[in-house]
Design a protein around this motif. Structure first.
Motif, PDB file in Angstrom:
ATOM      1  N   LEU A 151       0.826  -1.212   0.000  1.00 35.30           N
ATOM      2  CA  LEU A 151       0.000   0.000   0.000  1.00 35.30           C
ATOM      3  C   LEU A 151       0.858   1.260   0.000  1.00 35.30           C
ATOM      4  N   LEU A 152       1.892   1.285   0.836  1.00 34.48           N
ATOM      5  CA  LEU A 152       2.789   2.447   0.873  1.00 34.48           C
ATOM      6  C   LEU A 152       3.472   2.652  -0.471  1.00 34.48           C
ATOM      7  N   ASN A 153       3.946   1.573  -1.063  1.00 34.32           N
ATOM      8  CA  ASN A 153       4.682   1.681  -2.321  1.00 34.32           C
ATOM      9  C   ASN A 153       3.789   2.127  -3.478  1.00 34.32           C
ATOM     10  N   ALA A 154       2.515   1.727  -3.438  1.00 31.97           N
ATOM     11  CA  ALA A 154       1.619   2.024  -4.551  1.00 31.97           C
ATOM     12  C   ALA A 154       1.071   3.445  -4.508  1.00 31.97           C
ATOM     13  N   GLN A 155       0.836   3.967  -3.310  1.00 33.45           N
ATOM     14  CA  GLN A 155       0.087   5.216  -3.181  1.00 33.45           C
ATOM     15  C   GLN A 155       0.905   6.396  -2.639  1.00 33.45           C
ATOM     16  N   PHE A 156       2.094   6.148  -2.139  1.00 34.76           N
ATOM     17  CA  PHE A 156       2.861   7.188  -1.466  1.00 34.76           C
ATOM     18  C   PHE A 156       4.316   7.168  -1.915  1.00 34.76           C
ATOM     19  N   VAL A 157       5.003   8.246  -1.619  1.00 36.72           N
ATOM     20  CA  VAL A 157       6.461   8.254  -1.664  1.00 36.72           C
ATOM     21  C   VAL A 157       6.922   8.152  -0.214  1.00 36.72           C
ATOM     22  N   PRO A 158       7.350   6.964   0.228  1.00 38.32           N
ATOM     23  CA  PRO A 158       7.735   6.783   1.633  1.00 38.32           C
ATOM     24  C   PRO A 158       9.175   7.250   1.870  1.00 38.32           C
ATOM     25  N   ILE A 159       9.357   8.108   2.854  1.00 40.04           N
ATOM     26  CA  ILE A 159      10.674   8.662   3.177  1.00 40.04           C
ATOM     27  C   ILE A 159      10.976   8.370   4.634  1.00 40.04           C
ATOM     28  N   ALA A 160      12.162   7.847   4.902  1.00 40.71           N
ATOM     29  CA  ALA A 160      12.601   7.571   6.273  1.00 40.71           C
ATOM     30  C   ALA A 160      13.777   8.469   6.605  1.00 40.71           C
ATOM     31  N   VAL A 161      13.738   9.066   7.792  1.00 41.26           N
ATOM     32  CA  VAL A 161      14.758  10.014   8.230  1.00 41.26           C
ATOM     33  C   VAL A 161      15.204   9.646   9.632  1.00 41.26           C
ATOM     34  N   ASP A 162      16.503   9.640   9.854  1.00 38.19           N
ATOM     35  CA  ASP A 162      17.065   9.468  11.189  1.00 38.19           C
ATOM     36  C   ASP A 162      17.091  10.831  11.873  1.00 38.19           C
ATOM     37  N   ARG A 163      16.451  10.929  13.035  1.00 40.64           N
ATOM     38  CA  ARG A 163      16.347  12.233  13.708  1.00 40.64           C
ATOM     39  C   ARG A 163      17.718  12.810  14.036  1.00 40.64           C
ATOM     40  N   ASP A 164      18.705  11.932  14.306  1.00 35.84           N
ATOM     41  CA  ASP A 164      20.020  12.402  14.718  1.00 35.84           C
ATOM     42  C   ASP A 164      20.866  12.868  13.541  1.00 35.84           C
ATOM     43  N   LEU A 165      20.549  12.383  12.334  1.00 42.83           N
ATOM     44  CA  LEU A 165      21.313  12.768  11.160  1.00 42.83           C
ATOM     45  C   LEU A 165      20.697  13.956  10.428  1.00 42.83           C
ATOM     46  N   ARG A 166      19.401  14.174  10.627  1.00 42.63           N
ATOM     47  CA  ARG A 166      18.739  15.329  10.027  1.00 42.63           C
ATOM     48  C   ARG A 166      17.953  16.064  11.114  1.00 42.63           C
ATOM     49  N   PRO A 167      18.655  16.657  12.069  1.00 37.97           N
ATOM     50  CA  PRO A 167      17.949  17.296  13.189  1.00 37.97           C
ATOM     51  C   PRO A 167      17.075  18.461  12.770  1.00 37.97           C
ATOM     52  N   GLU A 168      17.424  19.115  11.662  1.00 38.96           N
ATOM     53  CA  GLU A 168      16.609  20.251  11.229  1.00 38.96           C
ATOM     54  C   GLU A 168      15.254  19.784  10.714  1.00 38.96           C
ATOM     55  N   LEU A 169      15.213  18.636  10.027  1.00 34.91           N
ATOM     56  CA  LEU A 169      13.937  18.074   9.605  1.00 34.91           C
ATOM     57  C   LEU A 169      13.106  17.661  10.805  1.00 34.91           C
ATOM     58  N   ASP A 170      13.741  16.991  11.746  1.00 37.00           N
ATOM     59  CA  ASP A 170      13.036  16.573  12.958  1.00 37.00           C
ATOM     60  C   ASP A 170      12.450  17.786  13.680  1.00 37.00           C
ATOM     61  N   LEU A 171      13.238  18.846  13.800  1.00 36.97           N
ATOM     62  CA  LEU A 171      12.771  20.040  14.497  1.00 36.97           C
ATOM     63  C   LEU A 171      11.554  20.647  13.796  1.00 36.97           C
ATOM     64  N   ILE A 172      11.580  20.728  12.486  1.00 33.76           N
ATOM     65  CA  ILE A 172      10.466  21.324  11.747  1.00 33.76           C
ATOM     66  C   ILE A 172       9.174  20.548  11.992  1.00 33.76           C
ATOM     67  N   TYR A 173       9.219  19.233  11.801  1.00 38.52           N
ATOM     68  CA  TYR A 173       7.976  18.460  11.868  1.00 38.52           C
ATOM     69  C   TYR A 173       7.552  18.166  13.308  1.00 38.52           C
ATOM     70  N   GLN A 174       8.500  18.097  14.246  1.00 36.44           N
ATOM     71  CA  GLN A 174       8.099  17.988  15.651  1.00 36.44           C
ATOM     72  C   GLN A 174       7.437  19.281  16.114  1.00 36.44           C
ATOM     73  N   THR A 175       7.929  20.421  15.639  1.00 32.14           N
ATOM     74  CA  THR A 175       7.314  21.706  15.986  1.00 32.14           C
ATOM     75  C   THR A 175       5.863  21.746  15.522  1.00 32.14           C
ATOM     76  N   ILE A 176       5.625  21.293  14.309  1.00 30.49           N
ATOM     77  CA  ILE A 176       4.256  21.278  13.784  1.00 30.49           C
ATOM     78  C   ILE A 176       3.399  20.288  14.563  1.00 30.49           C
ATOM     79  N   SER A 177       3.948  19.118  14.855  1.00 28.45           N
ATOM     80  CA  SER A 177       3.181  18.121  15.610  1.00 28.45           C
ATOM     81  C   SER A 177       2.788  18.646  16.980  1.00 28.45           C
ATOM     82  N   ARG A 178       3.721  19.295  17.656  1.00 25.52           N
ATOM     83  CA  ARG A 178       3.417  19.848  18.984  1.00 25.52           C
ATOM     84  C   ARG A 178       2.344  20.921  18.894  1.00 25.52           C
ATOM     85  N   THR A 179       2.395  21.726  17.840  1.00 31.92           N
ATOM     86  CA  THR A 179       1.438  22.818  17.687  1.00 31.92           C
ATOM     87  C   THR A 179       0.035  22.307  17.414  1.00 31.92           C
TER      88      THR A 179
END
Length: 626
Positions: free
Chosen positions: A73-101
């Motif tokens: 299902l993921l492969n057919a309908q989405f572009v699945p992206i996996a990110v390590d929070r420790d290697l891309r802290p700026e991405l983690d910060l952006i989306y955690q900020t939105i989640s908290r809000t």
């Protein structure tokens, strides 16, 4: 079914991304190619941000990401992206900020559904494989989003929501309020607010989960009134006595789940323990209490013993034990928290490990281990040394010695348990910088040359492995896996560690390294107008350009960078930094007013600027934060 992606593009060693490389999901890295694929196919992105040793990251992977039906299902309908929070802290910060809000929740794994432009329209954390009262089932959620995405009316609503949510990240992470300079007594006002909002009964702040807040504790000691000190002391005592503190193995866990500090989140990181050790050093320096010096020493012993890599640098931390079973019912019945089982003790287990009736009784009474079997108890301080000495008719010195030897036996017995938490062997430049700073400060405050030696050993290794003479590399695993972008926090934390080593040893080599790192920091991250920092490499794939000034589990990178530049300028007034740190602080200073209790480090940096010229305490017993 075919979809936007045809293969898994992830590789990696010792990371969340690396773990996902073997999933049947066609995981992609976060890069322009992945976003372009989403735009080309007009497909939503599913973004999973996690970390290798996270318990719920592993649970969701085993339940969903390794399931062939979910992967299809993921492969057919989405572009699945996996990110390590420790290697891309700026991405983690952006989306955690939105989640908290938008949800009030943050954590890992973070699950977010994005438009092809990277703007989120649905966020959460862990989703179970089947519907629960508290969350939809992950496959059901995928089906629902896949069905609604092509519908024009709903698509319009999705894109409007995504624009609004992306704006939250820009507002918090980029915008500086135009309020003018703050009153320079910000440290005292933050301290006063910390006193008013403190939990005076149990220590710490809030009535729910309790976090250590070492930067807040340091600020309270700096502010220095009796009320400020009383709250800081109460919090240090709660941290030292409760289950946040691993009384058997040493070190501190991430946080506790409730007000009374009874149920820890069983994970230890080098950066948490470094900052907590510094908080106890501040407590000892401010109060003269030997108890706080002892806790700091034991924390340094834990880091040196359990978090040291074979090359002499510090590893990232010790995680939780994975779920251990692919069967969900088994996980939820017999062994739903294997990490707690590792750290907990029954009275019978203590008796078997120690094999001495008096020592067994002392350990049980000291650490609140109750009779009976069951799940056991996580040790906490239940009885004072003085009470034990009176009850058992022994001197306090004898009681302390028996407890010390008993803890050693418990630690040996715990190591032999059938399942144990894994250590994250990765060496991060910034986190090593925090640990190096803590050890060097410990050497100064406790007048202990061995701590300075341990600090310089780690710094030498990091400099050798991650510094090429001009630039830092962010992380190191082994000679075949040394990579990763170095961010502002890597430069700021490591440069501060080098300067602390110079203070502790007087060795000019560390002074020069601190200046090299500081100059590169300015060259790499100073904005064109020389009034702010750009904490990451400029990345057009990001929906916000984070300039974080809020303290999280560690002090904000901008605050530490400003403080480093101020200190370097004080060491050598001809170094060419001029008034750069003062002007940068002036840019960010208005943010302090937006949330006083999240800007401790920035306020302390401003206080140092306002204090004017100071002399570094090279090789003395003074506390560097004083």
């Amino acid at each position: 079914m075919t979809g936007p992606t045809d293969s898994n593009r992830l590789t990696g060693v010792g990371s969340y991304r690396g773990r996902r490389a073997d999933d049947p999901v066609n995981w992609q890295p976060w890069d322009e190619q992945s976003l372009e694929t989403a735009r080309e196919y007009d497909a939503p992105i599913f973004l999973s941000i996690g970390y290798d040793t996270g318990y719920w990251c592993r649970v969701m992977a085993e339940e969903s990401f390794r399931d062939e039906g979910v992967a299809e299902l993921l492969n057919a309908q989405f572009v699945p992206i996996a990110v390590d929070r420790d290697l891309r802290p700026e991405l983690d910060l952006i989306y955690q900020t939105i989640s908290r809000t938008v949800t009030g929740e943050t954590g890992w794994p973070l699950s977010a559904w994005l438009t092809p432009e990277g703007k989120p329209f649905y966020v959460g954390t862990y989703f179970p494989p089947e519907h629960e009262d508290w969350a939809p089932g992950f496959p059901d959620l995928l089906e629902m989003i896949a069905q609604k995405w092509p519908t024009p009316e709903i698509r319009e609503e999705i894109e409007a929501r995504a624009e609004e949510w992306a704006g939250y990240a820009v507002e918090e992470l980029e915008t500086v309020p135009n309020t003018g300079p703050t009153n320079r007594n910000a440290v005292e006002r933050i301290a006063d607010l910390a006193v008013r909002t403190a939990d005076h009964e149990y220590g710490g702040w809030g009535t729910g989960a309790k976090f250590p807040e070492p930067a807040r504790i340091e600020l309270l000691f700096v502010a220095g009134s009796e009320d400020h000190r009383r709250v800081a002391i109460r919090t240090l005592d709660a941290m030292a006595d409760g289950t946040l503190h691993d009384h058997v193995g040493g070190g501190f866990f991430r946080h506790c789940a409730e007000r009374e500090w009874r149920t820890p989140h069983f994970e230890k990181t080098v950066y948490d323990n470094a900052e907590i050790a510094r908080a106890f050093l501040s407590g000892h320096h401010s109060t003269g209490e030997q108890r706080y010096a002892d806790v700091a020493r034991r924390t340094f012993e834990f880091i040196a013993r359990d978090l040291s890599r074979t090359d002499g640098a510090f590893s990232a931390g010790i995680g939780e034990i994975g779920p251990g079973s692919d069967n969900r019912a088994e996980r939820e019945s017999a062994d739903n928290n294997p990490t707690r089982s590792y750290y907990a003790w029954t009275a019978g287990e203590i008796e078997a490990a120690v094999d001495d009736p008096t020592s067994t009784a002392l350990l049980r009474d000291r650490y609140g281990i109750e009779n009976g079997g069951g799940d056991g108890s996580v040790p906490r301080i239940a009885t004072s040394i003085e009470e034990l000495a009176e009850e058992y008719d022994r001197s306090t010195e004898t009681v302390l010695d028996q407890l010390r030897r008993g803890r050693e036996r418990l630690r040996d017995a715990r190591r032999r348990r059938s399942r144990s938490p894994a250590r994250d062997e990765r060496m991060f430049a910034g986190w090593n910088g925090l640990a190096v700073s803590a050890f060097a400060e410990g050497a100064l405050v406790l007048d202990d040359g061995a701590l300075a030696e341990r600090a310089t050993t780690a710094l030498d290794v990091v400099q050798d492995r991650l510094w090429d003479g001009e630039r830092l590399t962010g992380r190191y695993v082994d000679d075949d896996h040394s990579r990763g972008v170095a961010y502002l926090d890597d430069y700021a934390f490591l440069g501060t560690g080098a300067l602390r080593c110079y203070e502790a040893t007087g060795d000019d080599a560390y002074r020069e390294f601190a200046f090299d790192v500081g100059r590169t920091l300015l060259e790499k991250f100073l904005s064109d107008d020389r009034l702010s920092f750009v904490p990451t490499d400029r990345d057009d794939t990001l929906i916000a350009d984070p300039q974080p000034t809020r303290d999280r589990t560690v002090p904000s990178s901008i605050s530490v960078a400003v403080d480093l530049l101020v200190c370097l300028g004080r060491v050598d007034g001809d170094a060419g930094f001029d008034d750069i740190p003062e002007r940068i602080f002036g840019t960010y200073e208005p943010r302090i007013e937006t949330d006083l209790l999240q800007h401790h480090a920035l306020a302390l940096a401003g206080r140092r600027i306002a204090a004017g010229s100071t002399t570094l305490s090279i090789g003395s017993g003074a506390h560097p934060g004083s």
